[in-house]
Design a protein around this motif. Structure first.
Motif, short mmCIF file in Angstrom:
data_model
loop_
_atom_site.label_atom_id
_atom_site.label_comp_id
_atom_site.label_asym_id
_atom_site.label_seq_id
_atom_site.Cartn_x
_atom_site.Cartn_y
_atom_site.Cartn_z
N ALA A 1 0.79 -1.23 0.11
CA ALA A 1 0.10 -0.24 0.04
C ALA A 1 0.88 1.26 0.03
O ALA A 1 0.84 2.29 -0.67
CB ALA A 1 -0.82 -0.02 0.98
N ARG A 2 2.02 1.30 0.69
CA ARG A 2 2.64 2.36 0.87
C ARG A 2 3.51 2.63 -0.62
O ARG A 2 3.68 4.03 -0.96
CB ARG A 2 3.90 2.15 2.03
CG ARG A 2 3.28 2.23 3.37
CD ARG A 2 4.66 2.18 4.19
NE ARG A 2 4.07 2.07 5.61
CZ ARG A 2 4.19 0.85 6.21
NH1 ARG A 2 4.60 -0.26 5.87
NH2 ARG A 2 3.76 0.61 7.52
N THR A 3 3.66 1.77 -1.29
CA THR A 3 4.32 1.87 -2.66
C THR A 3 3.20 2.31 -3.72
O THR A 3 3.41 3.07 -4.64
CB THR A 3 4.94 0.64 -3.06
OG1 THR A 3 5.93 0.11 -2.24
CG2 THR A 3 5.54 0.59 -4.78
N LEU A 4 2.02 1.67 -3.71
CA LEU A 4 1.07 1.91 -4.70
C LEU A 4 0.37 3.08 -4.36
O LEU A 4 0.08 3.78 -5.40
CB LEU A 4 -0.17 0.68 -4.46
CG LEU A 4 -1.29 0.72 -5.42
CD1 LEU A 4 -0.64 0.90 -6.93
CD2 LEU A 4 -1.93 -0.63 -5.09
N ALA A 5 0.09 3.79 -3.16
CA ALA A 5 -0.66 4.99 -3.07
C ALA A 5 -0.24 6.06 -3.69
O ALA A 5 -0.88 6.84 -4.32
CB ALA A 5 -0.90 5.18 -1.61
N PRO A 6 1.12 6.42 -3.77
CA PRO A 6 1.57 7.51 -4.18
C PRO A 6 1.61 7.49 -5.70
O PRO A 6 1.46 8.62 -6.38
CB PRO A 6 3.21 7.64 -3.99
CG PRO A 6 3.29 6.82 -2.54
CD PRO A 6 2.10 5.76 -2.89
N ARG A 7 1.74 6.38 -6.37
CA ARG A 7 1.23 6.21 -7.80
C ARG A 7 -0.13 6.70 -8.20
O ARG A 7 -0.28 6.90 -9.48
CB ARG A 7 1.70 4.90 -8.28
CG ARG A 7 2.85 4.14 -8.08
CD ARG A 7 3.19 2.80 -8.43
NE ARG A 7 4.68 2.34 -7.92
CZ ARG A 7 4.87 1.12 -8.09
NH1 ARG A 7 3.91 0.27 -8.43
NH2 ARG A 7 5.99 0.75 -7.81
N LEU A 8 -1.11 6.58 -7.22
CA LEU A 8 -2.51 6.92 -7.53
C LEU A 8 -2.78 8.33 -7.03
O LEU A 8 -4.02 8.63 -6.72
CB LEU A 8 -3.16 5.94 -6.52
CG LEU A 8 -3.07 4.31 -7.50
CD1 LEU A 8 -4.04 3.46 -6.59
CD2 LEU A 8 -3.40 4.53 -8.93
N GLY A 9 -1.86 9.16 -6.63
CA GLY A 9 -2.14 10.57 -6.31
C GLY A 9 -2.23 10.81 -4.86
O GLY A 9 -2.26 11.89 -4.36
N PHE A 10 -1.68 9.61 -3.87
CA PHE A 10 -1.90 9.95 -2.42
C PHE A 10 -0.35 10.29 -2.09
O PHE A 10 0.45 10.04 -2.78
CB PHE A 10 -2.20 8.68 -1.69
CG PHE A 10 -3.89 8.36 -1.78
CD1 PHE A 10 -4.65 8.77 -1.32
CD2 PHE A 10 -4.05 7.25 -3.02
CE1 PHE A 10 -6.06 8.22 -1.33
CE2 PHE A 10 -5.39 6.88 -3.03
CZ PHE A 10 -6.33 7.67 -2.22
N PRO A 11 -0.45 11.07 -0.85
CA PRO A 11 0.93 11.53 -0.52
C PRO A 11 1.64 10.18 0.10
O PRO A 11 1.09 9.15 0.30
CB PRO A 11 0.70 12.35 0.82
CG PRO A 11 -0.72 12.13 1.07
CD PRO A 11 -1.51 11.75 -0.16
N GLU A 12 3.02 10.52 0.05
CA GLU A 12 3.97 9.23 0.67
C GLU A 12 3.50 9.02 2.23
O GLU A 12 3.16 10.20 3.00
CB GLU A 12 5.30 9.42 0.36
CG GLU A 12 5.79 9.47 -1.11
CD GLU A 12 7.33 9.32 -0.87
OE1 GLU A 12 7.78 9.44 -0.11
OE2 GLU A 12 7.63 9.41 -2.28
N ALA A 13 3.75 7.84 2.78
CA ALA A 13 3.34 7.50 4.10
C ALA A 13 4.61 8.25 4.96
O ALA A 13 5.60 8.23 4.55
CB ALA A 13 3.73 5.93 4.35
N PRO A 14 4.29 8.82 5.97
CA PRO A 14 5.28 9.70 6.87
C PRO A 14 6.40 8.83 7.35
O PRO A 14 7.54 9.64 7.49
CB PRO A 14 4.35 10.16 7.95
CG PRO A 14 3.26 9.19 8.00
CD PRO A 14 2.79 8.66 6.74
N SER A 15 6.18 7.66 7.39
CA SER A 15 7.43 6.82 8.24
C SER A 15 8.57 6.46 7.22
O SER A 15 9.76 6.11 7.70
CB SER A 15 6.82 5.55 8.42
OG SER A 15 6.57 4.66 7.30
#
Length: 382
Positions: free
Chosen positions: A358-372
């Protein structure tokens, strides 16, 4: 009128006759919205009686709520049945028990008299039956939501996860991780990944709340599902019970709950989870397309993977209860502590893989990167 007279009148209206037997059924006794669940028999007929209440004493997180949008709103399940919404998935192979009667009692409780479904519980299903159920779920949710109702839950995941706080202080406690059950049965590296998941919880919740939506059961696991009919095969339809949490969810969220819960309570071995999850996801996606959903599949995958956040609380709970007797769902019998910690540890490790995806996929779909980011650095179980 006494409670006995009240029950007798309801049973007579539903089942006829005058001689009844009651069999308590397994449920979560801690939940403040459930006064009890019984199978009631009279002669050759039977029904399930579930009494909803808001007056039962319960611990804080399981207390009944009067807020119709709250995840534990006390009367939601009655609304779902009375409105017919419980049967909205029936054209796609998943139905609810038939509502025989809904009785508003003088004390404010609601008695739901439901069909006693004869099918095989999903707790004993083969992987193939679970995969077929995932396909039906996809078809149902692919057809689109049936419309909002003022008593359907909202932001369920955030409220549910936030209410589970037992043992969270132990995530950073070295002694808690050295307990024999934890030390001997949790995979290496699990501590680091579960602490990271907890650190990223708000990010995961934001992702889940901004994914494509679906009408969701939100408590879909094998104990709440059975085959529709005593002799049904792998292709038989499903019956889903316990609609108390039903409401707005992310597409893929129900599947993301169903798969790990098949293992957490020892219904399937954890060793089968990777192949089982892959087959069930493919079947769910195929069902979505059959149901009419035409969106980007990557959002569905993100919904399934990011739903790992629902179990952020479970690691802390297991740290807190590593010295206690281990009971099954409903508290009726003990289970092997070693087996439970081994299987749950492996499943949590699998969910850590979902979280990483999920952390890898989300930014590709326009979400910000995970804070960690890459925090914390690898260091064994730390």
């Amino acid at each position: 009128m006494t409670d006995i007279d009240l029950f007798d009148g309801e049973a007579r209206d539903v089942l006829g006759g005058r001689a009844y037997t009651l069999e308590p059924l397994v449920h979560n006794p801690r939940n403040g919205v459930t006064a009890g669940v019984w199978r009631v028999r009279a002669g050759g007929r039977s029904a399930v009686l579930k009494v909803l209440t808001r007056s039962k004493a319960a611990d804080g997180r399981w207390a009944a709520s009067n807020d119709p949008r709250h995840w534990n709103y006390w009367r939601r399940e009655a609304h779902v049945y009375e409105s017919g919404l419980a049967q909205t998935w029936q054209p796609y192979g998943i139905r609810a028990p038939r509502l025989l009667a809904s009785v508003e009692r003088a004390d404010g409780d609601v008695a739901l008299w439901l069909e006693d479904v004869a099918g095989e519980p999903a707790t004993g299903w083969t992987v193939e039956r679970h995969v077929a159920h995932a396909h039906r779920l996809g078809a149902a949710q692919g057809a689109g939501p049936p419309g909002d109702r003022p008593w359907l839950s909202r932001r369920f995941l955030r409220q549910y996860v936030g209410s589970n706080t037992l043992g969270q202080e132990l995530l950073d406690d070295d002694a808690a991780w050295r307990q024999p059950l934890v030390r001997d049965h949790f995979p290496p590296g699990l501590r680091r990944e579960m602490v990271r998941l907890h650190h990223d919880r708000e990010w995961f919740l934001e992702v889940m709340e901004n994914l494509p939506r679906a009408f969701s059961h939100l408590d879909l696991w094998p104990a709440n599902v059975r085959t529709d009919g005593a002799d049904g095969g792998a292709g038989s339809n499903s019956v889903a019970f316990d609609w108390a949490f039903a409401g707005d969810g992310a597409l893929g969220e129900d599947l993301g709950n169903y798969l790990p819960d098949s293992v957490f309570d020892l219904f399937l071995p954890a060793a089968r989870l990777p192949a089982y999850a892959a087959a069930a996801y493919a079947a769910y996606l195929h069902g979505l397309r059959e149901g009419g959903w035409r969106g980007d599949e990557a959002f569905v995958r993100l919904g399934v993977c990011a739903s790992a956040v629902k179990y952020d609380w479970l690691t802390a709970l297991m740290l807190a209860r590593a010295g206690e007797e281990q009971l099954d769902y409903g508290g009726g019998r003990t289970v092997s502590a070693e087996l439970r910690y081994q299987e749950r540890g492996l499943t949590l490790s699998f969910l850590a893989g979902w979280a990483a995806e999920a952390r890898t996929l989300a930014p590709r779909l326009g979400f910000p990167e995970a804070p960690s980011g890459r925090w914390p650095p690898p260091d064994g179980n730390r």
